[in-house]
Design a protein around this motif. Structure first.
Motif, PDB file in Angstrom:
ATOM      1  N   UNK A 294       0.365  -1.462  -0.301  1.00  0.00           N
ATOM      2  CA  UNK A 294      -0.117   0.114   0.192  1.00  0.00           C
ATOM      3  C   UNK A 294       0.604   1.630  -0.176  1.00  0.00           C
ATOM      4  N   UNK A 295       0.444   2.434  -1.323  1.00  0.00           N
ATOM      5  CA  UNK A 295       1.301   3.098  -1.237  1.00  0.00           C
ATOM      6  C   UNK A 295       2.297   2.963  -2.163  1.00  0.00           C
ATOM      7  N   UNK A 296       2.755   2.428  -2.730  1.00  0.00           N
ATOM      8  CA  UNK A 296       3.593   2.240  -3.572  1.00  0.00           C
ATOM      9  C   UNK A 296       3.239   3.226  -4.796  1.00  0.00           C
ATOM     10  N   UNK A 297       1.620   3.738  -5.404  1.00  0.00           N
ATOM     11  CA  UNK A 297       1.747   3.886  -6.559  1.00  0.00           C
ATOM     12  C   UNK A 297       2.293   5.222  -6.082  1.00  0.00           C
ATOM     13  N   UNK A 298       1.909   6.303  -4.809  1.00  0.00           N
ATOM     14  CA  UNK A 298       1.713   7.627  -4.240  1.00  0.00           C
ATOM     15  C   UNK A 298       3.657   7.677  -4.297  1.00  0.00           C
ATOM     16  N   UNK A 323       4.149   8.378   2.847  1.00  0.00           N
ATOM     17  CA  UNK A 323       3.391   8.314   2.445  1.00  0.00           C
ATOM     18  C   UNK A 323       3.460   6.698   1.884  1.00  0.00           C
ATOM     19  N   UNK A 324       4.765   6.055   2.045  1.00  0.00           N
ATOM     20  CA  UNK A 324       4.158   4.585   1.690  1.00  0.00           C
ATOM     21  C   UNK A 324       3.936   4.439   3.667  1.00  0.00           C
ATOM     22  N   UNK A 325       4.470   4.090   4.661  1.00  0.00           N
ATOM     23  CA  UNK A 325       4.149   4.854   5.896  1.00  0.00           C
ATOM     24  C   UNK A 325       2.220   4.615   5.861  1.00  0.00           C
ATOM     25  N   UNK A 326       2.402   5.867   5.571  1.00  0.00           N
ATOM     26  CA  UNK A 326       0.794   6.246   6.081  1.00  0.00           C
ATOM     27  C   UNK A 326      -0.145   5.822   5.188  1.00  0.00           C
ATOM     28  N   UNK A 327       0.422   5.319   4.100  1.00  0.00           N
ATOM     29  CA  UNK A 327      -1.185   3.835   3.384  1.00  0.00           C
ATOM     30  C   UNK A 327      -0.738   3.191   3.906  1.00  0.00           C
ATOM     31  N   UNK A 328       0.170   2.125   4.266  1.00  0.00           N
ATOM     32  CA  UNK A 328       0.630   1.026   5.277  1.00  0.00           C
ATOM     33  C   UNK A 328      -0.501   1.246   6.898  1.00  0.00           C
ATOM     34  N   UNK A 329      -0.361   2.188   7.385  1.00  0.00           N
ATOM     35  CA  UNK A 329      -1.354   2.548   8.288  1.00  0.00           C
ATOM     36  C   UNK A 329      -2.482   2.557   8.528  1.00  0.00           C
TER      37      UNK A 329
END
Length: 334
Positions: A294-298, A323-329
């Protein structure tokens, strides 16, 4: 020497034009201590007459790292190989597999499959010039050649000349009728042909390359050959390299996660930026780092939009990782 080569050659990342530059290799090394890394192909002419520091300079943490040469004139190959050895490379590899028109016009690359005696003279000259291993990377054959004959003929010639290992891309190359891009996919893979070469050359390390998409596939090939070379899978999805040392060597990876890899990469990036390197020259190798997360595209979008801006600094990468950390959370919370 060949017994040691069997261990060292168990796994490597393929030389890839425009991809495996020095920034890419430092990135890959932070994920695997044991993989053998390769430069992009450098022509003998470029090395003999170009800016050697720019072309051949590399970071010492890249070891073991091999220099891949493109050329066919024995004297030039020997001189370029010696220069590579003096720069500190661990191996000289001769390209007998690249199918591009530019390579064909320069009489090097895959077209040399038709001239095994010429290739052998080059290998012999390089062996006389250097004390490090000299290897050959080739195809199964070209155009209308019979792979059973063409590959054995080339292999026998270069082994007799002293080649320390053979790396075989398990496809033919069609120099007439297919583009270089098409040559990466359209000619059918024939792994069994490489297995037969190994059976015919039991005393010589044989490494297989071409279309191998995972470490599981790599391990399966190792039942038949001495080593596996991963190309596009390692570059486009570099996270695969995090498991290479544990899966193939029974050793811990240098870093446990991609986040840790990037933390270790930051001092290198800061140093390179201080030398005038553009951020995008480094971060362009990171686009597949979080594939499937999650967040890879961002992450990719942020690097693409901001990494190319004049004066872009390491904070661009830090923000992209955030951004990846935020999407992962968010994904865990949901």
């Amino acid at each position: 020497m060949r017994e040691n080569n069997l261990i060292e050659r168990r796994f490597s990342v393929a030389p890839m034009m425009d991809w495996t530059d020095r920034h890419c290799r430092v990135f890959h090394r932070l994920m695997t201590r044991r993989a053998r890394l390769y430069t992009e192909m450098l022509t003998t002419g470029a090395i003999l007459h170009g800016d050697r520091g720019r072309l051949l300079g590399f970071d010492t943490r890249e070891h073991p790292v091999a220099l891949q040469l493109g050329g066919s004139e024995a004297r030039d190959l020997a001189t370029a190989a010696k220069i590579g050895e003096e720069f500190g490379y661990d191996e000289i590899n001769l390209n007998v597999g690249c199918p591009s028109d530019r390579v064909k016009d320069g009489r090097f690359g895959a077209c040399l499959m038709a001239e095994p005696a010429l290739v052998a003279r080059g290998v012999e000259a390089m062996k006389r010039a250097v004390g490090i291993p000299v290897t050959v990377k080739c195809r199964l054959g070209i155009d209308d050649q019979d792979p059973e004959i063409a590959l054995d003929t080339l292999a026998r010639a270069v082994v007799a000349a002293g080649a320390d290992a053979l790396i075989v891309h398990a496809r033919k190359a069609w120099l007439n009728g297919l583009s270089p891009k098409e040559n990466r996919d359209i000619p059918p893979l024939d792994y069994n042909r490489v297995y037969r070469l190994k059976a015919a050359q039991p005393g010589v390390p044989v490494v297989i390359n071409g279309g191998i998409a995972s470490l599981a596939e790599a391990k399966a090939h190792m039942a038949h050959v001495d080593g596996v070379m991963l190309g596009r899978a390692a570059y486009q999805e570099p996270w695969r390299l995090l498991s290479a040392d544990s899966e193939l060597f029974g050793e811990a990876a240098p870093h446990a996660s991609m986040k840790d890899v990037f933390a270790a990469m930051m001092p290198y990036i800061e140093d390179e930026l201080g030398r005038g390197t553009r951020l995008h020259s480094i971060t362009r190798h990171f686009v597949g780092a979080f594939h499937g997360v999650p967040g890879a595209r961002a992450f990719r979008r942020h690097l693409a939009e901001n990494g190319v801006r004049p004066g872009a600094g390491a904070s661009v990468l830090r923000d992209a990782i955030a951004l990846v950390e935020e999407r992962a959370a968010d994904s865990i919370a949901a």
